[in-house]
Structure formats: structure tokens, C-alpha cells
Enzyme design. Structure first.
Site, PDB file in Angstrom:
ATOM      1  N   LYS A 299      -3.495   9.268  -3.265  1.00 54.26           N
ATOM      2  CA  LYS A 299      -3.051  10.536  -2.685  1.00 54.26           C
ATOM      3  C   LYS A 299      -2.300  11.474  -3.658  1.00 54.26           C
ATOM      4  O   LYS A 299      -2.930  12.312  -4.267  1.00 54.26           O
ATOM      5  CB  LYS A 299      -2.268  10.281  -1.402  1.00 54.26           C
ATOM      6  CG  LYS A 299      -3.214   9.774  -0.305  1.00 54.26           C
ATOM      7  CD  LYS A 299      -2.668   9.925   1.087  1.00 54.26           C
ATOM      8  CE  LYS A 299      -3.779   9.818   2.114  1.00 54.26           C
ATOM      9  NZ  LYS A 299      -3.770   8.604   2.925  1.00 54.26           N
TER      10      LYS A 299
ATOM     11  N   ASP B  10       0.862  -1.181   0.000  1.00 56.42           N
ATOM     12  CA  ASP B  10       0.000   0.000   0.000  1.00 56.42           C
ATOM     13  C   ASP B  10       0.903   1.237   0.000  1.00 56.42           C
ATOM     14  O   ASP B  10       1.418   1.636   1.038  1.00 56.42           O
ATOM     15  CB  ASP B  10      -0.905  -0.046   1.237  1.00 56.42           C
ATOM     16  CG  ASP B  10      -1.804   1.178   1.350  1.00 56.42           C
ATOM     17  OD1 ASP B  10      -1.611   2.136   0.581  1.00 56.42           O
ATOM     18  OD2 ASP B  10      -2.691   1.167   2.223  1.00 56.42           O
TER      19      ASP B  10
HETATM   20  C1  PLP Z   1      -4.820   7.587   3.015  1.00 55.33           C
HETATM   21  C2  PLP Z   1      -4.476   6.175   2.929  1.00 55.33           C
HETATM   22  C3  PLP Z   1      -5.410   5.222   2.494  1.00 55.33           C
HETATM   23  C4  PLP Z   1      -6.835   5.573   2.179  1.00 55.33           C
HETATM   24  O1  PLP Z   1      -6.955   6.458   1.114  1.00 55.33           O
HETATM   25  P1  PLP Z   1      -8.286   7.360   0.974  1.00 55.33           P
HETATM   26  O2  PLP Z   1      -8.086   8.082  -0.320  1.00 55.33           O
HETATM   27  O3  PLP Z   1      -8.329   8.257   2.165  1.00 55.33           O
HETATM   28  O4  PLP Z   1      -9.440   6.422   0.939  1.00 55.33           O
HETATM   29  C5  PLP Z   1      -4.991   3.911   2.410  1.00 55.33           C
HETATM   30  N1  PLP Z   1      -3.736   3.541   2.732  1.00 55.33           N
HETATM   31  C6  PLP Z   1      -2.810   4.435   3.114  1.00 55.33           C
HETATM   32  C7  PLP Z   1      -1.427   3.974   3.430  1.00 55.33           C
HETATM   33  C8  PLP Z   1      -3.151   5.776   3.264  1.00 55.33           C
HETATM   34  O5  PLP Z   1      -2.225   6.646   3.693  1.00 55.33           O
END
Ligand code: PLP
Length: 424
Positions: free
Chosen positions: A271, A242
Site C-alpha cells: 500500500k 501483515d
Molecule cells: C489491502 C490489504 C491487503 C491486500 O493488498 P492488495 O494490494 O490489495 O492485494 C492485504 N492485507 C491487508 C492488511 C490489506 O489492508
């Protein structure tokens, strides 16, 4: 306006009846957020990792405007378009080796859901449906939707609220050896024990490579990640990385996996993908995963959001990634890293500070006790900076374009405000 907001609108993780104050924003440009009362705040958060080039970047604004004139949206079922194809081509090019089966979705949490569904479908298609559980790390964060919640830290995450509604997965102890520390074999023992004992029922490991974000802002040792990769290979378990927070340079490498020289089987990005202009995420798998899913029953991947591959989002993502690649981003981030290190180091001397840690364009001050959010937020605004702590963590992740003087203002505000916290 504020009165209506207070009464009718939920903000992230807030009470509707007793909300914390919010500051109304009029506009934002470069590294500054302009409030409606005319005050300007230097942005230390990049709007949660996303605004890497600063606000209202002319190249991104133009990409959006041009695309809006041609095609703002069209369904992706049975149709395709240039922005999606260009973005996929670019992702395959820059992502770690072997990741080349691209699924475009609308947010990070959805990208995580998609990755977990891919892992489940992969093993079903291979005739091994018992491999339907997940192994992850404590202190992790993977999003707010249901399956993403099920792999967030079970203590600090959402588990206690939704216990009973979440599948019970396996959690290895969080990595303790820091990024810059001496590697210690004992750090991988908990993870190794769990994968050895449970691999027959494990479809995938999911983790944030190197940087654990919203679950604790911790940086762990690249050897940990290398060991995870080789244990996943040995026990035939997929690895999902992730990189929603870390992707596109934040940790000093384009992707954090590169610190360990490994490639996952599935990666999630989001993001910073559009430079913080539009909501967009991608889940990218290897050919092996794609072939597996397509080879079995039902032979198709069972997911397809309405706004999948939105052309506005894809075209601004292409512009943002190209802007990053054309810049001297490594040098920029190294400079920011050095300045965060120097600027935040006075906090190391403070008795109420547990640790100061810096990696790439991320600077974290971990206190011994949780901060009073409302008071500390107001103290930062008063000093002309936007910093949003959570729990015991005060942290900075500025846009990459931030100049030295602004960054110095930010770090000295953090030092001063944290120093002020010792009396309360
Ligand atoms: C922010 C984040 C998410 C979720 O993303 P959203 O766009 O807020 O749904 C998942 N994994 C990580 C590591 C994140 O920082």
C-alpha cells in the site's frame, strides 16, 4: 466514456450488469481529486491507505521520470539493479528488528501468499511438514487471492462464496479490548486455547498488528499482540505480521508492531510503500526463516513473479520512504489524530452511531446499520469530499500532508452526512 465503463469494466466488488455509479477523474494533486466536470474533492481515503504524501508529489514524479529514462523494467531472475538494492537496504534499516531477508512482489495479496508459502517451506525444510496450517483472528483481512482469502474473516470475508475451495484454518475470536482500553486477560483466551491445542499442526499465526483494516476497522490492545508473540515463541509457531495497511506511519508508529515492542518472523508491507504511485509490496523474513528455507529441500524459495522488484516501483518506493523519514511525520500524524478526534466526536452523540474510534491518522465512525453506498457516496461528493464507506463503517485516512482547514471540511462533511442518515 462513462457508458463504456458501465458496460464493459469491472470495478472492485461490483456487478457488471448493475454497477454502482463511478465518478470520472481528470487528475489529482496534493489532497485534491479533480473530476472531469471540474469539481474538486478533498480526499479522505488516501486511495486505500496508499497516497500518504498526497497526489502528484514532485519528488515522487521526478523519481519515476528519472528511473523511466534509465530502466523501466528488467527481469529479476539472474539480474539485479540499484533501485531494488537501495529499497531492500532501506527496508532492513526501518523495519522492526531482525527482519532482513527481502522478497519484492507486485501487490499486497501476493506478499501475503509469499509469507504463507515461506512458512510452509520453512517447516517442510525443517522436517516438520505437519506444521502446515494457519491460525488467525476473526475480523481480519489479508487480500483477495486464494490463500489470503483463507485467512480473511470467515463471515464477512469471502468464505461463504468460495467455501469448499478454501483450506479450513483456525480463527480466534477477534480482540475486543480496544487500543485505549484497560487490558483484560480474558481477551487472549480464545487465541491461547487454539494455539495450545493445535500448535503441532500450526506453521504460523497471521494477523494485522493493532489495526484490523478492511475486516472491520478496529484497533486492539498492544498487550494482545505481546501475548501473541510470546505464545508463538512458547509453542514454536511463526508469526506473520501483515502491515500492508498499517506500515509507514498510519497508526502513529512507523510500523504498528512498534506499539507492542515486538518483531514478527515475517512481515508484509505494501500500500503506502510507493506513496500510492506504483503497485509494489515486500515480504521480509528473519535470518532464521531464510536459513530454514535455504537449508532444506529444495533449498530455494519457490516463487518469482514476472514483475518482481520492478525498477520504477522500487525507485519511487525509495523516494517515498525517504520523503517520509525526512518529514516530521510523527508530529503530523499526532495533529491529524487530535483533529479527527475532535472533528468526529459529535457523531458520538448520535443514536444511530455505535462507536467513534481514532488511532493515528485513522478515524472511524461505526453505525448501527449498513449505509446505502450509492446515496451516501453522492452526499459526500456533493459536499466536495471523497469518502468511501463500506457496510456500517464510515472512515477517514487522509494523506499525511492534509492541512487543518481541509481536514475540518472532511470531518464536518462526515458529521453532516451521518446526521442525515438518521432520517432514512
Ligand atoms: C489491502 C490489504 C491487503 C491486500 O493488498 P492488495 O494490494 O490489495 O492485494 C492485504 N492485507 C491487508 C492488511 C490489506 O489492508
Amino acid at each position: 466514456m462513462l457508458d463504456f465503463d458501465r458496460r464493459y469494466i469491472w470495478h472492485p466488488y461490483t456487478s457488471i450488469n448493475n454497477p454502482l455509479p463511478v465518478y470520472p477523474v481528470e487528475s489529482a494533486a496534493g489532497v485534491r481529486i479533480r473530476l472531469m466536470d471540474g469539481r474538486e474533492l478533498i480526499d479522505g481515503m488516501a486511495s486505500w491507505w496508499s497516497v500518504i504524501h498526497g497526489y502528484s508529489h514532485p519528488v515522487l514524479t521526478r523519481a519515476l521520470q528519472d528511473q523511466a529514462g534509465r530502466l523501466s523494467h528488467v527481469m529479476f531472475g539472474g539480474l539485479t539493479h540499484q533501485p531494488a538494492v537501495e529499497l531492500a537496504r532501506l527496508l532492513v534499516d526501518v523495519l522492526p528488528d531482525g527482519l532482513n531477508r527481502v522478497f519484492l512482489s507486485d501487490s499486497g495479496s501476493v506478499a501475503v501468499e509469499v509469507a504463507m508459502k515461506m512458512a510452509l517451506q520453512y517447516w517442510q525444510a525443517l522436517g516438520r511438514p505437519a506444521k502446515n496450517r494457519f491460525l488467525t483472528l476473526r475480523s481480519g483481512y489479508h487480500g483477495d487471492t486464494f490463500h489470503a482469502m483463507s485467512v480473511c474473516d470467515p463471515v464477512t470475508g469471502m468464505h461463504h462464496v468460495f467455501a469448499g475451495n478454501l483450506p479450513l484454518y483456525l480463527f480466534a475470536d477477534r480482540p475486543e479490548v480496544g487500543f485505549h482500553d484497560q487490558w483484560d486477560e480474558a481477551d487472549i483466551a480464545s487465541f491461547a486455547g487454539l494455539i495450545e491445542g493445535h500448535h503441532r499442526e500450526l506453521g504460523a499465526v497471521i494477523l494485522e498488528p493493532i489495526v484490523q483494516g478492511a475486516g472491520g476497522m478496529r484497533f486492539y490492545h498492544p498487550e494482545y499482540l505481546r501475548r501473541v508473540r510470546s505464545l508463538c515463541d512458547r509453542y514454536d509457531v511463526l508469526l506473520i505480521a501483515d502491515e500492508i495497511a498499517t506500515g509507514f506511519g498510519r497508526s502513529g508508529r512507523l510500523f504498528a508492531c512498534e506499539h507492542a515492542g515486538i518483531s514478527p518472523d515475517i512481515i508484509c508491507v505494501g500500500k503506502a510503500l510507493t506513496g500510492g504511485t506504483m503497485t509494489l509490496a515486500a515480504t521480509v523474513a528473519t535470518e532464521k526463516v531464510g536459513d530454514g528455507i535455504s537449508g532444506g529441500d529444495p533449498g530455494v524459495f519457490m516463487h518469482g513473479p514476472t514483475f518482481m522488484a520492478n525498477p520504477l516501483a522500487c525507485s519511487v518506493a525509495v523516494a517515498s520512504v525517504n520523503l517520509l523519514l525526512a518529514s516530521d511525520w510523527q508530529a503530523r500524524i499526532a495533529t491529524i489524530e487530535g483533529q479527527l478526534e475532535a472533528g468526529l466526536s459529535p457523531c458520538r452523540e448520535m443514536a444511530h452511531v455505535r462507536e467513534v474510534r481514532v488511532l493515528g491518522a485513522i478515524g472511524v465512525v461505526e453505525l448501527r446499520n449498513p449505509v446505502n453506498m450509492e446515496r451516501i457516496q453522492a452526499a459526500f461528493v456533493k459536499r466536495g469530499v471523497w469518502v468511501r464507506p463500506f457496510g456500517r463503517l464510515v472512515y477517514l485516512m487522509p494523506p499525511y500532508c492534509m492541512e487543518g482547514a481541509d481536514l475540518a471540511t472532511l470531518t464536518s462533511a462526515v458529521v453532516a452526512v451521518i446526521d442525515g442518515e438518521k432520517e432514512v
